[in-house]
Write a protein that holds these residues in place. Sequence first.
Motif, PDB file in Angstrom:
ATOM      1  N   PRO A   1     -18.758  13.446  10.346  1.00  0.00           N
ATOM      2  CA  PRO A   1     -17.723  13.842   9.385  1.00  0.00           C
ATOM      3  C   PRO A   1     -16.379  14.139  10.044  1.00  0.00           C
ATOM      4  CG  PRO A   1     -19.378  15.566   9.617  1.00  0.00           C
ATOM      5  CD  PRO A   1     -19.891  14.382  10.356  1.00  0.00           C
ATOM      6  N   GLY A   2     -16.375  14.503  11.331  1.00  0.00           N
ATOM      7  CA  GLY A   2     -15.118  14.874  11.990  1.00  0.00           C
ATOM      8  C   GLY A   2     -14.022  13.841  11.830  1.00  0.00           C
ATOM      9  N   PRO A   3     -14.241  12.590  12.290  1.00  0.00           N
ATOM     10  CA  PRO A   3     -13.195  11.565  12.148  1.00  0.00           C
ATOM     11  C   PRO A   3     -12.813  11.294  10.691  1.00  0.00           C
ATOM     12  CG  PRO A   3     -14.873  10.846  13.699  1.00  0.00           C
ATOM     13  CD  PRO A   3     -15.368  12.108  13.086  1.00  0.00           C
ATOM     14  N   MET A   4     -13.790  11.344   9.787  1.00  0.00           N
ATOM     15  CA  MET A   4     -13.465  11.115   8.380  1.00  0.00           C
ATOM     16  C   MET A   4     -12.506  12.180   7.867  1.00  0.00           C
ATOM     17  SD  MET A   4     -16.842   9.765   6.426  1.00  0.00           S
ATOM     18  CE  MET A   4     -18.036  10.988   6.887  1.00  0.00           C
ATOM     19  N   ALA A   5     -12.810  13.449   8.220  1.00  0.00           N
ATOM     20  CA  ALA A   5     -11.946  14.542   7.785  1.00  0.00           C
ATOM     21  C   ALA A   5     -10.546  14.365   8.362  1.00  0.00           C
ATOM     22  CB  ALA A   5     -12.538  15.880   8.226  1.00  0.00           C
ATOM     23  N   LEU A   6     -10.508  13.975   9.630  1.00  0.00           N
ATOM     24  CA  LEU A   6      -9.223  13.760  10.284  1.00  0.00           C
ATOM     25  C   LEU A   6      -8.417  12.696   9.542  1.00  0.00           C
ATOM     26  CD1 LEU A   6      -7.742  14.604  12.826  1.00  0.00           C
ATOM     27  CD2 LEU A   6      -8.767  12.693  13.996  1.00  0.00           C
ATOM     28  N   GLY A   7      -9.092  11.602   9.177  1.00  0.00           N
ATOM     29  CA  GLY A   7      -8.423  10.545   8.433  1.00  0.00           C
ATOM     30  C   GLY A   7      -7.882  11.042   7.114  1.00  0.00           C
ATOM     31  N   MET A   8      -8.682  11.846   6.420  1.00  0.00           N
ATOM     32  CA  MET A   8      -8.216  12.343   5.124  1.00  0.00           C
ATOM     33  C   MET A   8      -7.038  13.285   5.263  1.00  0.00           C
ATOM     34  SD  MET A   8     -11.101  12.869   2.309  1.00  0.00           S
ATOM     35  CE  MET A   8      -9.810  12.905   1.089  1.00  0.00           C
ATOM     36  N   VAL A   9      -7.034  14.093   6.343  1.00  0.00           N
ATOM     37  CA  VAL A   9      -5.927  15.027   6.549  1.00  0.00           C
ATOM     38  C   VAL A   9      -4.642  14.256   6.853  1.00  0.00           C
ATOM     39  CG1 VAL A   9      -4.994  16.768   8.114  1.00  0.00           C
ATOM     40  CG2 VAL A   9      -7.333  16.964   7.316  1.00  0.00           C
ATOM     41  N   LEU A  10      -4.755  13.296   7.775  1.00  0.00           N
ATOM     42  CA  LEU A  10      -3.548  12.633   8.267  1.00  0.00           C
ATOM     43  C   LEU A  10      -3.100  11.481   7.371  1.00  0.00           C
ATOM     44  CD1 LEU A  10      -4.368  12.587  12.058  1.00  0.00           C
ATOM     45  CD2 LEU A  10      -2.724  14.033  10.892  1.00  0.00           C
ATOM     46  N   GLY A  11      -4.044  10.878   6.643  1.00  0.00           N
ATOM     47  CA  GLY A  11      -3.736   9.687   5.868  1.00  0.00           C
ATOM     48  C   GLY A  11      -2.530   9.817   4.956  1.00  0.00           C
ATOM     49  N   PRO A  12      -2.552  10.774   4.031  1.00  0.00           N
ATOM     50  CA  PRO A  12      -1.418  10.873   3.102  1.00  0.00           C
ATOM     51  C   PRO A  12      -0.088  11.113   3.807  1.00  0.00           C
ATOM     52  CG  PRO A  12      -3.271  12.152   2.306  1.00  0.00           C
ATOM     53  CD  PRO A  12      -3.625  11.710   3.691  1.00  0.00           C
ATOM     54  N   ILE A  13      -0.084  11.923   4.883  1.00  0.00           N
ATOM     55  CA  ILE A  13       1.168  12.167   5.597  1.00  0.00           C
ATOM     56  C   ILE A  13       1.639  10.875   6.243  1.00  0.00           C
ATOM     57  CG2 ILE A  13       2.326  13.644   7.280  1.00  0.00           C
ATOM     58  CD1 ILE A  13      -0.031  15.528   7.184  1.00  0.00           C
ATOM     59  N   ALA A  14       0.697  10.160   6.877  1.00  0.00           N
ATOM     60  CA  ALA A  14       1.052   8.927   7.577  1.00  0.00           C
ATOM     61  C   ALA A  14       1.555   7.878   6.604  1.00  0.00           C
ATOM     62  CB  ALA A  14      -0.165   8.392   8.337  1.00  0.00           C
ATOM     63  N   GLU A  15       0.869   7.730   5.469  1.00  0.00           N
ATOM     64  CA  GLU A  15       1.263   6.687   4.537  1.00  0.00           C
ATOM     65  C   GLU A  15       2.650   6.957   3.963  1.00  0.00           C
ATOM     66  OE1 GLU A  15      -1.096   6.018   1.046  1.00  0.00           O
ATOM     67  OE2 GLU A  15      -0.053   4.118   0.739  1.00  0.00           O
ATOM     68  N   ASP A  16       2.882   8.211   3.569  1.00  0.00           N
ATOM     69  CA  ASP A  16       4.184   8.569   3.026  1.00  0.00           C
ATOM     70  C   ASP A  16       5.273   8.302   4.055  1.00  0.00           C
ATOM     71  OD1 ASP A  16       6.124  10.101   1.382  1.00  0.00           O
ATOM     72  OD2 ASP A  16       5.956  11.521   3.046  1.00  0.00           O
ATOM     73  N   ALA A  17       5.003   8.707   5.307  1.00  0.00           N
ATOM     74  CA  ALA A  17       6.008   8.535   6.360  1.00  0.00           C
ATOM     75  C   ALA A  17       6.283   7.063   6.612  1.00  0.00           C
ATOM     76  CB  ALA A  17       5.536   9.214   7.643  1.00  0.00           C
ATOM     77  N   LEU A  18       5.208   6.251   6.635  1.00  0.00           N
ATOM     78  CA  LEU A  18       5.391   4.820   6.874  1.00  0.00           C
ATOM     79  C   LEU A  18       6.166   4.185   5.722  1.00  0.00           C
ATOM     80  CD1 LEU A  18       4.735   2.337   8.603  1.00  0.00           C
ATOM     81  CD2 LEU A  18       2.707   2.011   7.197  1.00  0.00           C
ATOM     82  N   GLY A  19       5.786   4.532   4.494  1.00  0.00           N
ATOM     83  CA  GLY A  19       6.454   3.954   3.319  1.00  0.00           C
ATOM     84  C   GLY A  19       7.938   4.246   3.326  1.00  0.00           C
ATOM     85  N   VAL A  20       8.292   5.519   3.532  1.00  0.00           N
ATOM     86  CA  VAL A  20       9.704   5.898   3.530  1.00  0.00           C
ATOM     87  C   VAL A  20      10.442   5.191   4.666  1.00  0.00           C
ATOM     88  CG1 VAL A  20      11.283   7.818   3.921  1.00  0.00           C
ATOM     89  CG2 VAL A  20       9.365   8.100   2.377  1.00  0.00           C
ATOM     90  N   SER A  21       9.805   5.130   5.842  1.00  0.00           N
ATOM     91  CA  SER A  21      10.453   4.446   6.968  1.00  0.00           C
ATOM     92  C   SER A  21      10.730   2.996   6.618  1.00  0.00           C
ATOM     93  CB  SER A  21       9.556   4.489   8.206  1.00  0.00           C
ATOM     94  OG  SER A  21       9.196   5.800   8.496  1.00  0.00           O
ATOM     95  N   LEU A  22       9.775   2.336   5.943  1.00  0.00           N
ATOM     96  CA  LEU A  22       9.955   0.927   5.604  1.00  0.00           C
ATOM     97  C   LEU A  22      11.080   0.747   4.584  1.00  0.00           C
ATOM     98  CD1 LEU A  22       6.269  -0.368   5.501  1.00  0.00           C
ATOM     99  CD2 LEU A  22       8.003  -0.767   7.242  1.00  0.00           C
ATOM    100  N   VAL A  23      11.183   1.693   3.634  1.00  0.00           N
ATOM    101  CA  VAL A  23      12.277   1.609   2.653  1.00  0.00           C
ATOM    102  C   VAL A  23      13.617   1.725   3.372  1.00  0.00           C
ATOM    103  CG1 VAL A  23      13.386   2.744   0.710  1.00  0.00           C
ATOM    104  CG2 VAL A  23      10.917   2.475   0.727  1.00  0.00           C
ATOM    105  N   ILE A  24      13.716   2.702   4.272  1.00  0.00           N
ATOM    106  CA  ILE A  24      14.971   2.880   5.009  1.00  0.00           C
ATOM    107  C   ILE A  24      15.231   1.657   5.888  1.00  0.00           C
ATOM    108  CG2 ILE A  24      16.144   4.280   6.761  1.00  0.00           C
ATOM    109  CD1 ILE A  24      14.755   6.723   5.635  1.00  0.00           C
ATOM    110  N   ALA A  25      14.165   1.138   6.504  1.00  0.00           N
ATOM    111  CA  ALA A  25      14.324  -0.038   7.360  1.00  0.00           C
ATOM    112  C   ALA A  25      14.850  -1.226   6.559  1.00  0.00           C
ATOM    113  CB  ALA A  25      12.991  -0.392   8.009  1.00  0.00           C
ATOM    114  N   GLN A  26      14.347  -1.356   5.326  1.00  0.00           N
ATOM    115  CA  GLN A  26      14.797  -2.456   4.471  1.00  0.00           C
ATOM    116  C   GLN A  26      16.300  -2.339   4.209  1.00  0.00           C
ATOM    117  OE1 GLN A  26      12.631  -2.545   0.804  1.00  0.00           O
ATOM    118  NE2 GLN A  26      12.281  -4.750   0.938  1.00  0.00           N
TER     119      GLN A  26
END
Lengths: 152, 330, 515
Positions: free
Chosen positions: C437-462
């Motif tokens: 469960p450790g890695p799964m929990a880690l993924g769930m914790v970091l996933g939303p932060i990472a996705e939001d950060a990547l999405g915003v970066s891509l919008v700015i990059a565009q």
Amino acid sequence: MTHRVVNIFLSVGMFVLCAVFLYQTNKLSYPSNVFPYILIIGIAILSLMVFLQNIFSKAEVIEKLEKINYKRVISIVAISFLYISSISAIGFYAVTSIYLMVMCVSLQSHETSIRMAMKIRNSFILTIIVVIIVYIVFNILLKVPTPRGFLI
Amino acid sequence: MRLGRKSILSASFLLIVLMILVTGCGQSNTPAPEKKSEVNYPERPINMIVPYDPGGGSDMLTRMLDKHAKEQFGNNFTFVYKPGAGGAIGASDIAKEKTDGYSIGTVNIPNYLLQSISGSGDFDVDSFDYICQTASDPQILITPKGSNYTTVEEFVQAAKENPKKLTVGVPGALGDGHVATLMLMEKAGIEVSIVPLKGGSDLLSAILGKHVDAGMANIGVVISEKDNFNILGVTFDRRHDFVPDVPTFKEKGYDVQSFVGRIYVAPKGLAPEVLQKLETGLKNIWDKKEYQDDMKNAKFSTDWKTGAEVKEFVTNYYTEAKELIEKYNK
Amino acid sequence: MEQNIFELIISGFINSLSPYHIFLMAFGVTAGIIVGTLPGLTATMAVALLVPVTFIMEPASGLVMLGAIWCGAIYGGANAAILLNIPGTPSSIATTMDGYPMTKNGEADKALLTSLISSVIGGIIGVIILLTLFAPLAQVSLKFGKPEYFWLCIFGLTTISAMSTGNVVKGLLGGLFGLLLGTIGLDPIAGVPRFTFGYRPLVQGIQLVPALIGFFAFSQMLTLMERDEKYIARYKQTSSLLKSLLSEMLQKGKSVLLRSSILGTFIGMLPGAGGPVASIIAYNEAKRWDKNPEKYGKGAIEGLMASESSNNAVIGGALIPMMGLGIPGCPAAAVIMGGLLAHGIIPGSKLLVESGDVAYTFITSLIIANLIMLPVGYFMLKLVANILNVPLYFVAPVILVLSSIGAYALHNSMLDVFVMVIFGTIAYILSKAGIDPGPMALGMVLGPIAEDALGVSLVIAQAKGSILQTLFLRPVSLILIILSILSAFSPLILDYLKKKKIFESEVKRNDSSCC
């Protein structure tokens, strides 16, 4: 079951998951689809690795999995599902008492040294104490809402 | 009658089983006796559904009303928090509540409308009866300190010269700031890149850290740092008390009107007498000096609208926002 | 001005040492520890529950109590993590990795006490940094744009290679599975629902806390109940542990404690990252810098110290942007900020000028609260450790009931309770296939932060026309990218070096035996 079979099941399961998410991701537009695509590709590659490793594996991964008491696991999951599905219909405290009683008594099945009457008595005492403490801690002290139903 | 007892028992057992089957995991919505006299309303505490976490803005605003609820409604409100999906979960719940007047809630204009447009909430404008609005919070267009754009004219000019090159942060995808920016784009004939951030604080740090060229922020969230950025314009029908020297977009020739309105709603179908009682009661609280002072202290700007006024506004806004979103979000 | 701040600190201390405030803090710490220990009830919730109570208090008193609750709750999460392998709050995910093995080894007492002392030390270091450096650090936190957040998350994810001892492929698979679960719900960039499979309540997404309770509590209880064991672990109270433990901690862990506390404060001050990320990264760093990284995951006291000191240091860190800029560093800080606003105190650059006395009373009271936590926590850990003496057939059902309440209480939603049971069952099955469960929990914790950060970066990059410029070629991004690469591959490199060393020493030995 051997580790090999379990691993093959795992990789196939992950492939199915990828397919389901891929279908939905195809409907998204840039840049929303980038992140899901990365994840899906990652899972697919790793699953493929697990799959290939086990199809062509040598003896080391074929060792047996430790024995699982399927009956017990399935019944615990089933009882727990029944428990949470009836909370909102019947009521938290009523169902919780029944659940605790059933679980405590049945989990003692391998304790052959304790008589049945004792098991039931101990479980009953525990149930009463737990329900009262939960009520005091959650509903009175912390004011955290507990699920509500038909009966309290 | 011996037999009867047994059959009652088995019948009630069957009933319970049926109820489990029917209600499943959802909420048990037992049909309510609707014939209660509206004259004596309210006879018991009113449930106040807050679709956000306790301690948040909506909670605080409603708590300030609640301080005086006892004298107006005989009891304090019973707070029920239903956070999730930016308020969409709780708003859906309000719309599904019983229409006896004992379950009301607070939602924010225009977020719940936009949730309905985006498909994240299963309700629309007509799912509610509108009680009133107690406060509003318009948006301001801000740029970081040292930015080349310090007036609306400069900003519009730059956006015209570099279409889609300017980044404008908004406090959330398909939120009020997003639509306000779309309105500005439409009225000024410009195109900018909208950057959806995670709430007002996230936007504030993006502006202070100069990660975006501009931001469409709610006044209340960023006003305490107003010396650390430029304010270009305000999306209101009049100049705002917090920033009296900032022009409105309307003055500049772009009629952009957008604000977050804190409104109180009930599920559609309340008896008119009950709805009127709720509106009058809340208005009496709103008029109190103590309430006004509380609001002022917490930097909320009070802005009363009657239920009818709210309904008219949301209906118009809904149509306009829907068109804009369909036009710009493909 | 300097003089002024010094005076404010002194008067803050005097204020927070009044008997009334001491009483409030003792109450707050106790309540916090209880809430933190219970699975599902998070620190944010603990603080939120008591905000209404503070509306009727003086601003300073209310804040003092809220701060104490927050400290208590973050620490309390460790108790369940150590004794039952269930993180009481998301911040104690990393605590389970060495805390529970220690319990299994019969060292529950030692583990509990270590976590208490580490929490107190971490908490105090965090507050001291806040007290002395918050104005400049607040400016530093602004340098972190969305691209940096994305790389920070990637850096956090590299922890998986350190976490999964046996099989890195399966660890990564678990992490990606957790990340994928995190994408269910509202799309952060487009604002529309996705991956909900037509089931509308899923719009709110798979909530972290219920999923965590499922991953850890439910699957853990299934594992234990299946195995016919009567007790979770052997447990005997060790007497006069305190002294020997203190010297052991000082000897082994000075640098671990200091590094983890500073890391915790730093990550805490980045809005949105928070306790779970801090403790995971601190754990990973402790392991990386250690001479014997293989002892981690088997009951290494250093791992426990890293996780617990860093997550309590987050409190000080999270208050840095709040005090300096009016931007709360994490959800619990946001709730406290709401409480401040309700009293007409506006956090931000003008805080010191306008309400310096209240602000400094609050900050200094956090130091006192941490000190009070020492005796209170000591008393309570003696109590909770007794759970190990209760037969499993009583403990397990009670934990399952408490987990259900915890999952429900988050959003008053039965859906969350179903999420708990369903994901608990999934985690149990996956654990049989070697995915922890450790890695799964880690993924769930970091996933939303990472996705939001990547999405915003891509919008700015565009808008700016270059992905390379926006996402990669920034100083902090580059540092984080290099760190991530090092972190991902260092276990492999170390492994290689070690093998080489053993080989060489063997060669040497052979040589010497020749002579």
